[in-house]
Design an enzyme around this catalytic site. Structure first.
Site, PDB file in Angstrom:
ATOM      1  N   LYS A  53       0.739  -1.339   0.007  1.00 43.38           N
ATOM      2  CA  LYS A  53      -0.016  -0.129   0.024  1.00 43.38           C
ATOM      3  C   LYS A  53       0.848   1.305   0.057  1.00 43.38           C
ATOM      4  CE  LYS A  53      -4.178  -1.915   2.208  1.00 43.38           C
ATOM      5  NZ  LYS A  53      -3.739  -3.434   2.164  1.00 43.38           N
ATOM      6  N   HIS A  59     -14.356  -6.779   7.660  1.00 45.52           N
ATOM      7  CA  HIS A  59     -13.790  -5.798   6.739  1.00 45.52           C
ATOM      8  C   HIS A  59     -13.371  -6.846   5.446  1.00 45.52           C
ATOM      9  CE1 HIS A  59     -12.287  -2.782   9.534  1.00 45.52           C
ATOM     10  NE2 HIS A  59     -11.978  -3.461  10.350  1.00 45.52           N
ATOM     11  N   GLU A 100      -3.090   6.789   9.027  1.00 50.26           N
ATOM     12  CA  GLU A 100      -4.164   7.856   8.002  1.00 50.26           C
ATOM     13  C   GLU A 100      -5.190   8.105   8.778  1.00 50.26           C
ATOM     14  OE1 GLU A 100      -4.526   5.472   4.316  1.00 50.26           O
ATOM     15  OE2 GLU A 100      -6.652   4.591   5.022  1.00 50.26           O
ATOM     16  N   ARG A 116      -5.403  -8.293  -9.883  1.00 50.45           N
ATOM     17  CA  ARG A 116      -5.895  -9.807 -10.368  1.00 50.45           C
ATOM     18  C   ARG A 116      -7.416  -9.562 -10.399  1.00 50.45           C
ATOM     19  NH1 ARG A 116      -8.991 -10.491  -5.621  1.00 50.45           N
ATOM     20  NH2 ARG A 116      -8.186  -9.644  -3.886  1.00 50.45           N
TER      21      ARG A 116
END
Length: 478
Positions: A115, A234, A199, A291
Protein backbone atom coordinates in the site's frame (compact mmCIF):
# COMPACT_ATOMS: atom_id res chain seq x y z
CA UNK A 1 -2.78 -20.23 -26.87
CA UNK A 2 -4.10 -23.76 -27.12
CA UNK A 3 -3.88 -24.98 -23.52
CA UNK A 4 -4.25 -23.16 -20.18
CA UNK A 5 -3.50 -24.39 -16.68
CA UNK A 6 -5.65 -22.86 -13.95
CA UNK A 7 -3.56 -22.56 -10.78
CA UNK A 8 -6.55 -22.50 -8.46
CA UNK A 9 -9.54 -24.47 -7.23
CA UNK A 10 -13.30 -24.36 -6.79
CA UNK A 11 -15.62 -21.89 -8.42
CA UNK A 12 -12.97 -19.57 -9.88
CA UNK A 13 -11.16 -22.49 -11.52
CA UNK A 14 -14.45 -23.59 -13.10
CA UNK A 15 -15.24 -20.01 -14.10
CA UNK A 16 -11.95 -19.61 -15.98
CA UNK A 17 -12.22 -23.03 -17.61
CA UNK A 18 -15.71 -22.35 -18.95
CA UNK A 19 -14.52 -19.27 -20.81
CA UNK A 20 -11.43 -21.09 -22.06
CA UNK A 21 -13.64 -23.89 -23.41
CA UNK A 22 -15.85 -21.31 -25.12
CA UNK A 23 -12.72 -19.94 -26.79
CA UNK A 24 -11.63 -23.41 -27.97
CA UNK A 25 -8.77 -23.63 -25.47
CA UNK A 26 -8.01 -26.88 -23.61
CA UNK A 27 -7.64 -26.71 -19.83
CA UNK A 28 -5.53 -28.32 -17.13
CA UNK A 29 -6.67 -28.51 -13.51
CA UNK A 30 -4.35 -28.90 -10.55
CA UNK A 31 -5.82 -30.20 -7.32
CA UNK A 32 -4.99 -31.21 -3.78
CA UNK A 33 -5.92 -34.57 -2.33
CA UNK A 34 -8.90 -32.92 -0.60
CA UNK A 35 -10.23 -31.68 -3.96
CA UNK A 36 -9.85 -34.93 -5.90
CA UNK A 37 -13.60 -35.16 -6.61
CA UNK A 38 -14.24 -31.45 -7.11
CA UNK A 39 -16.16 -30.25 -10.19
CA UNK A 40 -13.20 -28.24 -11.53
CA UNK A 41 -11.17 -31.46 -11.69
CA UNK A 42 -13.74 -33.39 -13.72
CA UNK A 43 -14.50 -30.40 -15.97
CA UNK A 44 -10.90 -29.91 -17.11
CA UNK A 45 -9.43 -31.77 -20.10
CA UNK A 46 -6.51 -32.90 -17.92
CA UNK A 47 -5.98 -32.89 -14.16
CA UNK A 48 -2.95 -33.44 -11.94
CA UNK A 49 -2.76 -33.90 -8.16
CA UNK A 50 -0.07 -31.62 -6.75
CA UNK A 51 -0.08 -32.54 -3.07
CA UNK A 52 -1.88 -32.94 0.26
CA UNK A 53 -4.80 -30.76 1.37
CA UNK A 54 -2.94 -27.88 3.09
CA UNK A 55 -2.42 -25.10 0.54
CA UNK A 56 1.26 -24.70 1.44
CA UNK A 57 1.71 -28.31 0.30
CA UNK A 58 -0.34 -27.94 -2.89
CA UNK A 59 -1.85 -24.75 -4.34
CA UNK A 60 1.02 -22.55 -3.12
CA UNK A 61 3.73 -24.71 -4.69
CA UNK A 62 4.55 -22.46 -7.62
CA UNK A 63 7.54 -24.46 -8.85
CA UNK A 64 5.53 -27.69 -8.91
CA UNK A 65 2.67 -26.04 -10.78
CA UNK A 66 5.10 -24.70 -13.40
CA UNK A 67 6.70 -28.16 -13.67
CA UNK A 68 3.28 -29.72 -14.37
CA UNK A 69 2.52 -27.00 -16.93
CA UNK A 70 5.78 -27.66 -18.81
CA UNK A 71 5.25 -31.42 -18.79
CA UNK A 72 1.77 -31.03 -20.29
CA UNK A 73 2.74 -28.44 -22.92
CA UNK A 74 0.72 -25.61 -21.41
CA UNK A 75 0.83 -22.21 -23.15
CA UNK A 76 -0.57 -20.05 -20.34
CA UNK A 77 -1.23 -20.13 -16.60
CA UNK A 78 -4.24 -18.34 -15.12
CA UNK A 79 -3.88 -17.82 -11.34
CA UNK A 80 -7.53 -16.99 -10.52
CA UNK A 81 -7.63 -15.06 -7.24
CA UNK A 82 -6.06 -15.83 -3.89
CA UNK A 83 -3.18 -18.32 -3.59
CA UNK A 84 -0.48 -17.22 -6.10
CA UNK A 85 -2.51 -14.64 -8.02
CA UNK A 86 -0.64 -11.64 -6.59
CA UNK A 87 2.70 -13.36 -6.07
CA UNK A 88 5.23 -11.42 -8.16
CA UNK A 89 7.88 -14.17 -7.88
CA UNK A 90 5.44 -16.74 -9.27
CA UNK A 91 4.49 -14.49 -12.19
CA UNK A 92 8.16 -13.93 -12.94
CA UNK A 93 8.95 -17.66 -12.73
CA UNK A 94 6.07 -18.47 -15.10
CA UNK A 95 7.37 -15.95 -17.64
CA UNK A 96 10.96 -17.24 -17.36
CA UNK A 97 9.75 -20.78 -17.99
CA UNK A 98 8.47 -19.69 -21.39
CA UNK A 99 4.81 -19.88 -20.36
CA UNK A 100 2.49 -16.86 -20.50
CA UNK A 101 1.30 -15.57 -17.14
CA UNK A 102 -2.32 -14.47 -17.61
CA UNK A 103 -2.03 -11.46 -15.37
CA UNK A 104 -0.08 -8.22 -14.93
CA UNK A 105 3.66 -7.71 -15.18
CA UNK A 106 5.87 -8.39 -12.18
CA UNK A 107 6.53 -4.67 -11.64
CA UNK A 108 2.83 -3.87 -11.26
CA UNK A 109 2.28 -6.74 -8.81
CA UNK A 110 5.25 -5.64 -6.69
CA UNK A 111 4.32 -1.95 -6.62
CA UNK A 112 0.63 -2.44 -5.94
CA UNK A 113 1.31 -5.29 -3.50
CA UNK A 114 2.47 -2.71 -0.96
CA UNK A 115 0.00 0.00 0.00
CA UNK A 116 2.90 2.37 0.70
CA UNK A 117 4.61 1.68 -2.63
CA UNK A 118 1.27 2.04 -4.40
CA UNK A 119 0.64 5.47 -2.86
CA UNK A 120 4.15 6.55 -3.81
CA UNK A 121 3.67 5.32 -7.39
CA UNK A 122 0.48 7.33 -8.00
CA UNK A 123 1.60 10.58 -6.35
CA UNK A 124 2.47 12.23 -9.65
CA UNK A 125 -0.88 11.28 -11.22
CA UNK A 126 -3.17 13.60 -9.26
CA UNK A 127 -4.92 10.81 -7.36
CA UNK A 128 -6.82 11.93 -4.22
CA UNK A 129 -5.64 10.17 -1.05
CA UNK A 130 -6.73 10.05 2.59
CA UNK A 131 -4.61 12.39 4.76
CA UNK A 132 -1.82 10.48 6.47
CA UNK A 133 1.82 9.48 6.17
CA UNK A 134 3.24 7.44 3.33
CA UNK A 135 6.00 5.69 5.27
CA UNK A 136 6.29 2.66 7.51
CA UNK A 137 5.96 3.36 11.23
CA UNK A 138 7.08 1.21 14.15
CA UNK A 139 7.99 3.85 16.74
CA UNK A 140 5.01 4.55 19.01
CA UNK A 141 6.11 8.08 19.98
CA UNK A 142 6.48 9.10 16.35
CA UNK A 143 3.15 7.45 15.53
CA UNK A 144 1.51 9.39 18.35
CA UNK A 145 2.95 12.66 17.03
CA UNK A 146 1.67 11.91 13.51
CA UNK A 147 -1.75 10.95 14.87
CA UNK A 148 -2.02 14.25 16.75
CA UNK A 149 -1.18 16.15 13.56
CA UNK A 150 -3.75 14.26 11.51
CA UNK A 151 -6.36 14.27 14.28
CA UNK A 152 -8.17 11.33 15.89
CA UNK A 153 -9.67 8.95 15.04
CA UNK A 154 -6.89 7.39 12.97
CA UNK A 155 -6.50 4.09 11.14
CA UNK A 156 -3.41 1.90 11.47
CA UNK A 157 -3.02 -0.31 8.39
CA UNK A 158 -0.60 -3.06 7.39
CA UNK A 159 1.37 -2.02 4.31
CA UNK A 160 1.37 -5.52 2.83
CA UNK A 161 -2.10 -6.39 4.11
CA UNK A 162 -5.61 -7.10 3.05
CA UNK A 163 -8.82 -8.64 4.35
CA UNK A 164 -8.81 -6.43 7.45
CA UNK A 165 -5.69 -8.04 8.95
CA UNK A 166 -3.22 -5.66 10.59
CA UNK A 167 -5.88 -2.95 10.69
CA UNK A 168 -6.87 -1.02 13.83
CA UNK A 169 -9.04 2.05 14.45
CA UNK A 170 -7.67 4.25 17.25
CA UNK A 171 -10.06 6.73 18.85
CA UNK A 172 -7.67 8.39 21.36
CA UNK A 173 -3.98 8.80 22.10
CA UNK A 174 -4.07 6.58 25.18
CA UNK A 175 -4.84 3.54 22.99
CA UNK A 176 -2.24 4.02 20.27
CA UNK A 177 0.60 2.00 21.86
CA UNK A 178 -1.48 -1.13 22.38
CA UNK A 179 -3.16 -0.91 18.97
CA UNK A 180 0.16 -0.31 17.19
CA UNK A 181 1.64 -3.42 18.79
CA UNK A 182 -1.41 -5.49 17.86
CA UNK A 183 -1.43 -4.28 14.26
CA UNK A 184 2.31 -4.93 13.80
CA UNK A 185 2.06 -8.40 15.36
CA UNK A 186 -0.93 -9.36 13.24
CA UNK A 187 0.70 -8.03 10.04
CA UNK A 188 3.89 -10.01 10.74
CA UNK A 189 1.89 -13.16 11.37
CA UNK A 190 -0.38 -12.81 8.31
CA UNK A 191 2.01 -11.36 5.72
CA UNK A 192 5.53 -11.78 7.07
CA UNK A 193 5.83 -7.99 7.01
CA UNK A 194 5.09 -5.93 10.12
CA UNK A 195 5.31 -2.50 8.48
CA UNK A 196 2.25 -0.34 9.10
CA UNK A 197 1.24 3.21 8.24
CA UNK A 198 -1.21 5.74 9.59
CA UNK A 199 -3.99 7.68 7.93
CA UNK A 200 -7.06 9.64 8.94
CA UNK A 201 -10.02 7.40 9.70
CA UNK A 202 -12.95 8.13 7.41
CA UNK A 203 -15.99 7.80 9.66
CA UNK A 204 -18.83 6.75 7.35
CA UNK A 205 -17.12 5.40 4.25
CA UNK A 206 -18.48 3.53 1.30
CA UNK A 207 -16.21 1.06 -0.45
CA UNK A 208 -16.27 1.71 -4.19
CA UNK A 209 -13.99 -0.04 -6.68
CA UNK A 210 -13.39 0.49 -10.37
CA UNK A 211 -12.70 -2.34 -12.82
CA UNK A 212 -9.96 -1.60 -15.36
CA UNK A 213 -8.60 -3.37 -18.43
CA UNK A 214 -5.23 -2.54 -20.03
CA UNK A 215 -3.63 -4.09 -23.10
CA UNK A 216 -0.01 -4.13 -24.30
CA UNK A 217 -0.74 -1.44 -26.90
CA UNK A 218 -1.29 1.43 -24.47
CA UNK A 219 -5.07 1.19 -24.26
CA UNK A 220 -6.63 1.43 -20.78
CA UNK A 221 -10.37 1.53 -20.07
CA UNK A 222 -12.54 1.32 -16.98
CA UNK A 223 -15.72 -0.73 -16.77
CA UNK A 224 -17.43 1.44 -14.15
CA UNK A 225 -17.79 0.77 -10.47
CA UNK A 226 -18.82 -1.87 -7.97
CA UNK A 227 -20.26 -1.02 -4.55
CA UNK A 228 -18.74 -3.32 -1.90
CA UNK A 229 -19.79 -1.66 1.34
CA UNK A 230 -21.68 -4.54 3.00
CA UNK A 231 -18.86 -6.33 4.81
CA UNK A 232 -18.19 -8.45 7.86
CA UNK A 233 -14.74 -8.30 9.49
CA UNK A 234 -13.62 -5.90 6.74
CA UNK A 235 -14.40 -8.55 4.11
CA UNK A 236 -17.07 -8.17 1.45
CA UNK A 237 -20.30 -10.17 1.53
CA UNK A 238 -22.69 -8.28 -0.79
CA UNK A 239 -21.59 -6.39 -3.90
CA UNK A 240 -23.47 -4.57 -6.64
CA UNK A 241 -22.97 -2.65 -9.84
CA UNK A 242 -23.47 0.17 -10.37
CA UNK A 243 -23.40 2.02 -7.03
CA UNK A 244 -26.69 3.65 -6.04
CA UNK A 245 -25.01 6.87 -4.85
CA UNK A 246 -22.58 7.91 -7.58
CA UNK A 247 -23.54 10.81 -9.81
CA UNK A 248 -22.42 10.66 -13.46
CA UNK A 249 -19.81 13.31 -12.64
CA UNK A 250 -18.31 11.35 -9.71
CA UNK A 251 -18.42 8.11 -11.73
CA UNK A 252 -16.50 9.76 -14.56
CA UNK A 253 -13.93 11.26 -12.15
CA UNK A 254 -13.39 7.97 -10.33
CA UNK A 255 -13.09 6.07 -13.59
CA UNK A 256 -10.53 8.54 -14.92
CA UNK A 257 -8.56 8.29 -11.65
CA UNK A 258 -8.55 4.49 -11.87
CA UNK A 259 -7.19 4.64 -15.41
CA UNK A 260 -4.39 6.95 -14.21
CA UNK A 261 -3.54 4.51 -11.41
CA UNK A 262 -3.28 1.69 -13.98
CA UNK A 263 -0.99 3.81 -16.15
CA UNK A 264 1.14 4.71 -13.12
CA UNK A 265 2.29 1.09 -12.79
CA UNK A 266 2.24 0.18 -16.51
CA UNK A 267 -0.59 -2.22 -15.87
CA UNK A 268 -1.53 -5.15 -18.10
CA UNK A 269 -4.74 -7.16 -17.98
CA UNK A 270 -7.69 -6.95 -15.58
CA UNK A 271 -7.28 -5.09 -12.30
CA UNK A 272 -9.35 -3.26 -9.73
CA UNK A 273 -8.68 0.14 -8.19
CA UNK A 274 -10.31 0.57 -4.79
CA UNK A 275 -11.52 3.86 -3.32
CA UNK A 276 -13.19 5.13 -0.17
CA UNK A 277 -16.13 7.50 -0.64
CA UNK A 278 -16.90 9.70 2.37
CA UNK A 279 -20.26 11.16 3.44
CA UNK A 280 -19.58 14.28 1.36
CA UNK A 281 -18.88 12.13 -1.72
CA UNK A 282 -15.17 12.88 -1.72
CA UNK A 283 -13.23 9.82 -2.89
CA UNK A 284 -9.77 8.62 -1.89
CA UNK A 285 -7.43 6.00 -3.38
CA UNK A 286 -7.04 2.88 -1.23
CA UNK A 287 -5.15 0.29 -3.25
CA UNK A 288 -5.08 -1.68 -6.48
CA UNK A 289 -5.78 -5.40 -6.67
CA UNK A 290 -3.66 -6.88 -9.44
CA UNK A 291 -5.96 -9.78 -10.27
CA UNK A 292 -9.51 -10.74 -11.08
CA UNK A 293 -11.87 -9.89 -8.21
CA UNK A 294 -14.34 -12.30 -6.59
CA UNK A 295 -17.14 -9.89 -7.48
CA UNK A 296 -16.26 -9.52 -11.18
CA UNK A 297 -19.57 -11.13 -12.36
CA UNK A 298 -21.62 -8.02 -11.51
CA UNK A 299 -19.44 -5.97 -13.86
CA UNK A 300 -19.81 -8.59 -16.58
CA UNK A 301 -23.60 -8.47 -16.31
CA UNK A 302 -23.94 -4.67 -16.57
CA UNK A 303 -21.38 -4.28 -19.39
CA UNK A 304 -21.74 -7.52 -21.36
CA UNK A 305 -17.96 -8.01 -21.24
CA UNK A 306 -16.45 -11.40 -20.32
CA UNK A 307 -13.49 -10.31 -18.19
CA UNK A 308 -11.75 -13.70 -18.29
CA UNK A 309 -11.96 -13.70 -22.07
CA UNK A 310 -10.38 -10.24 -22.10
CA UNK A 311 -7.61 -11.43 -19.76
CA UNK A 312 -6.76 -14.27 -22.12
CA UNK A 313 -6.88 -12.07 -25.23
CA UNK A 314 -4.66 -9.44 -23.61
CA UNK A 315 -2.20 -12.15 -22.54
CA UNK A 316 -2.08 -13.31 -26.17
CA UNK A 317 -1.02 -9.81 -27.13
CA UNK A 318 -4.31 -8.73 -28.66
CA UNK A 319 -5.54 -5.15 -28.62
CA UNK A 320 -8.78 -4.26 -26.83
CA UNK A 321 -11.61 -4.47 -29.35
CA UNK A 322 -13.55 -1.61 -27.72
CA UNK A 323 -12.91 1.89 -26.43
CA UNK A 324 -14.16 3.75 -23.37
CA UNK A 325 -16.89 5.34 -25.48
CA UNK A 326 -18.19 1.90 -26.47
CA UNK A 327 -18.84 0.90 -22.85
CA UNK A 328 -22.08 1.71 -21.08
CA UNK A 329 -23.99 0.58 -18.01
CA UNK A 330 -27.08 -1.48 -18.72
CA UNK A 331 -29.27 -2.60 -15.81
CA UNK A 332 -28.19 -3.55 -12.31
CA UNK A 333 -26.47 -6.62 -10.83
CA UNK A 334 -26.20 -7.88 -7.27
CA UNK A 335 -23.90 -10.56 -5.80
CA UNK A 336 -24.06 -12.45 -2.53
CA UNK A 337 -21.04 -14.45 -1.43
CA UNK A 338 -22.44 -17.67 -0.01
CA UNK A 339 -20.03 -18.64 2.76
CA UNK A 340 -20.06 -21.78 4.89
CA UNK A 341 -20.49 -19.61 7.98
CA UNK A 342 -23.10 -19.32 10.70
CA UNK A 343 -24.51 -15.77 10.80
CA UNK A 344 -26.16 -16.61 14.14
CA UNK A 345 -22.72 -17.34 15.64
CA UNK A 346 -20.71 -14.27 14.60
CA UNK A 347 -20.11 -15.79 11.15
CA UNK A 348 -18.12 -18.69 12.60
CA UNK A 349 -16.98 -21.32 10.03
CA UNK A 350 -19.49 -24.13 9.47
CA UNK A 351 -17.83 -27.35 8.36
CA UNK A 352 -19.69 -30.46 7.26
CA UNK A 353 -21.19 -32.38 4.36
CA UNK A 354 -23.58 -30.85 1.83
CA UNK A 355 -26.39 -33.33 2.47
CA UNK A 356 -28.65 -31.24 0.23
CA UNK A 357 -27.24 -28.73 -2.25
CA UNK A 358 -29.54 -27.32 -4.91
CA UNK A 359 -28.89 -23.85 -6.24
CA UNK A 360 -31.57 -21.66 -7.86
CA UNK A 361 -31.96 -21.44 -11.62
CA UNK A 362 -33.80 -19.14 -13.96
CA UNK A 363 -33.53 -16.08 -16.14
CA UNK A 364 -31.14 -13.42 -14.81
CA UNK A 365 -29.86 -15.74 -12.06
CA UNK A 366 -26.22 -16.78 -12.16
CA UNK A 367 -24.50 -19.11 -9.69
CA UNK A 368 -20.73 -19.52 -9.80
CA UNK A 369 -19.86 -22.45 -7.54
CA UNK A 370 -17.42 -25.30 -7.13
CA UNK A 371 -19.39 -27.77 -5.02
CA UNK A 372 -21.95 -30.50 -5.56
CA UNK A 373 -24.40 -32.33 -3.33
CA UNK A 374 -22.66 -34.87 -1.10
CA UNK A 375 -19.34 -33.05 -1.03
CA UNK A 376 -17.60 -32.08 2.18
CA UNK A 377 -16.65 -28.48 2.93
CA UNK A 378 -12.90 -28.69 3.63
CA UNK A 379 -11.36 -26.80 6.54
CA UNK A 380 -8.21 -25.92 4.61
CA UNK A 381 -9.48 -23.17 2.31
CA UNK A 382 -11.63 -20.06 2.09
CA UNK A 383 -15.17 -20.92 3.27
CA UNK A 384 -16.94 -19.51 0.20
CA UNK A 385 -19.23 -22.11 -1.39
CA UNK A 386 -20.55 -20.03 -4.25
CA UNK A 387 -21.47 -16.64 -5.58
CA UNK A 388 -25.17 -15.95 -6.17
CA UNK A 389 -25.69 -13.19 -8.73
CA UNK A 390 -28.93 -11.63 -9.96
CA UNK A 391 -29.59 -9.09 -12.68
CA UNK A 392 -32.47 -6.71 -13.35
CA UNK A 393 -33.32 -3.69 -15.43
CA UNK A 394 -33.35 -1.72 -12.17
CA UNK A 395 -31.77 -2.08 -8.74
CA UNK A 396 -35.17 -2.90 -7.28
CA UNK A 397 -35.62 -5.78 -9.76
CA UNK A 398 -32.18 -7.20 -8.94
CA UNK A 399 -32.90 -7.07 -5.20
CA UNK A 400 -36.31 -8.73 -5.53
CA UNK A 401 -34.87 -11.49 -7.70
CA UNK A 402 -32.06 -11.99 -5.18
CA UNK A 403 -34.60 -12.51 -2.38
CA UNK A 404 -36.43 -15.09 -4.49
CA UNK A 405 -33.18 -16.82 -5.44
CA UNK A 406 -32.08 -17.02 -1.79
CA UNK A 407 -35.42 -18.61 -0.87
CA UNK A 408 -34.95 -21.18 -3.65
CA UNK A 409 -31.37 -22.04 -2.65
CA UNK A 410 -31.53 -25.36 -0.77
CA UNK A 411 -28.61 -26.23 1.52
CA UNK A 412 -28.62 -28.81 4.34
CA UNK A 413 -25.73 -30.08 6.42
CA UNK A 414 -24.01 -26.77 7.09
CA UNK A 415 -24.95 -23.19 7.92
CA UNK A 416 -24.49 -20.48 5.28
CA UNK A 417 -24.70 -16.72 4.84
CA UNK A 418 -27.86 -17.07 2.71
CA UNK A 419 -30.14 -15.88 5.57
CA UNK A 420 -27.83 -12.91 6.14
CA UNK A 421 -28.10 -12.04 2.44
CA UNK A 422 -31.87 -12.01 2.72
CA UNK A 423 -31.64 -9.84 5.85
CA UNK A 424 -29.54 -7.31 3.89
CA UNK A 425 -31.90 -7.26 0.90
CA UNK A 426 -34.90 -6.66 3.15
CA UNK A 427 -33.33 -3.93 5.28
CA UNK A 428 -34.47 -0.37 4.65
CA UNK A 429 -30.92 0.99 4.87
CA UNK A 430 -29.86 -1.23 1.98
CA UNK A 431 -32.95 -0.86 -0.18
CA UNK A 432 -32.81 2.93 0.20
CA UNK A 433 -29.09 3.00 -0.61
CA UNK A 434 -28.39 4.81 2.66
CA UNK A 435 -25.65 2.56 4.07
CA UNK A 436 -21.87 2.35 4.47
CA UNK A 437 -19.18 -0.14 5.49
CA UNK A 438 -20.59 -0.19 9.04
CA UNK A 439 -23.85 -1.82 7.88
CA UNK A 440 -23.29 -4.98 9.95
CA UNK A 441 -22.18 -3.04 13.02
CA UNK A 442 -25.13 -0.64 12.80
CA UNK A 443 -28.00 -2.87 11.82
CA UNK A 444 -27.24 -6.55 12.19
CA UNK A 445 -27.59 -8.80 15.23
CA UNK A 446 -28.21 -12.56 15.36
CA UNK A 447 -31.38 -11.81 17.37
CA UNK A 448 -32.83 -9.85 14.46
CA UNK A 449 -32.10 -12.74 12.12
CA UNK A 450 -33.72 -15.19 14.53
CA UNK A 451 -36.76 -12.91 14.73
CA UNK A 452 -36.96 -13.13 10.96
CA UNK A 453 -36.86 -16.93 11.14
CA UNK A 454 -39.75 -16.90 13.65
CA UNK A 455 -41.77 -14.55 11.45
CA UNK A 456 -41.27 -16.81 8.43
CA UNK A 457 -42.20 -19.87 10.49
CA UNK A 458 -45.46 -18.20 11.61
CA UNK A 459 -46.33 -17.23 8.04
CA UNK A 460 -45.58 -20.78 6.84
CA UNK A 461 -47.76 -22.19 9.62
CA UNK A 462 -50.62 -19.85 8.71
CA UNK A 463 -50.38 -20.81 5.04
CA UNK A 464 -50.38 -24.51 5.97
CA UNK A 465 -53.41 -24.03 8.25
CA UNK A 466 -55.34 -22.17 5.54
CA UNK A 467 -54.53 -24.92 3.04
CA UNK A 468 -55.68 -27.58 5.52
CA UNK A 469 -58.99 -25.77 6.21
CA UNK A 470 -59.54 -25.32 2.49
CA UNK A 471 -59.04 -29.06 1.91
CA UNK A 472 -61.45 -29.87 4.77
CA UNK A 473 -64.14 -27.63 3.23
CA UNK A 474 -63.69 -29.36 -0.11
CA UNK A 475 -64.04 -32.79 1.53
CA UNK A 476 -67.27 -31.72 3.33
CA UNK A 477 -68.72 -30.43 0.05
CA UNK A 478 -67.96 -33.75 -1.62
Amino acid sequence: MKKILVANRGEIALRVMRTAKKMGIKTVAVFSEADRNSPHVTFADEAVCIGPAPSNQSYLLGDKIIEVAKELGVDGIHPGYGFLSENAAFGEAVAKSGIVFIGPKTHAIEVMGSKLAAKDAVKAYDIPMVPGIDEAVTDVEYASKVANEIGYPILIKASAGGGGKGMRVVEKEADIKEQMQRAISEAESAFGDGSVFIEKYVGSPRHIEIQVLADAHGNVVHLFERECSVQRRHQKVVEEAPSSVLTPEIREAMGAAAVRVAKACDYLGAGTVEFLLDENKNFYFLEMNTRLQVEHPVTELITGVDLVEQQIKIARGEELSFTQEDLQIKGHALELRVYAEDPLDNFAPSIGVLEIYQHPKGENIRVDDGFEEGMEIPIYYDPMISKLITYGNTREEAIELMKQAISNYKVKGIETTLPFGKFVCEHEAFTSGNFDTHFVKKYYTPELLEAGYEKEAKIAAQVALQQYLKEQRILKTC
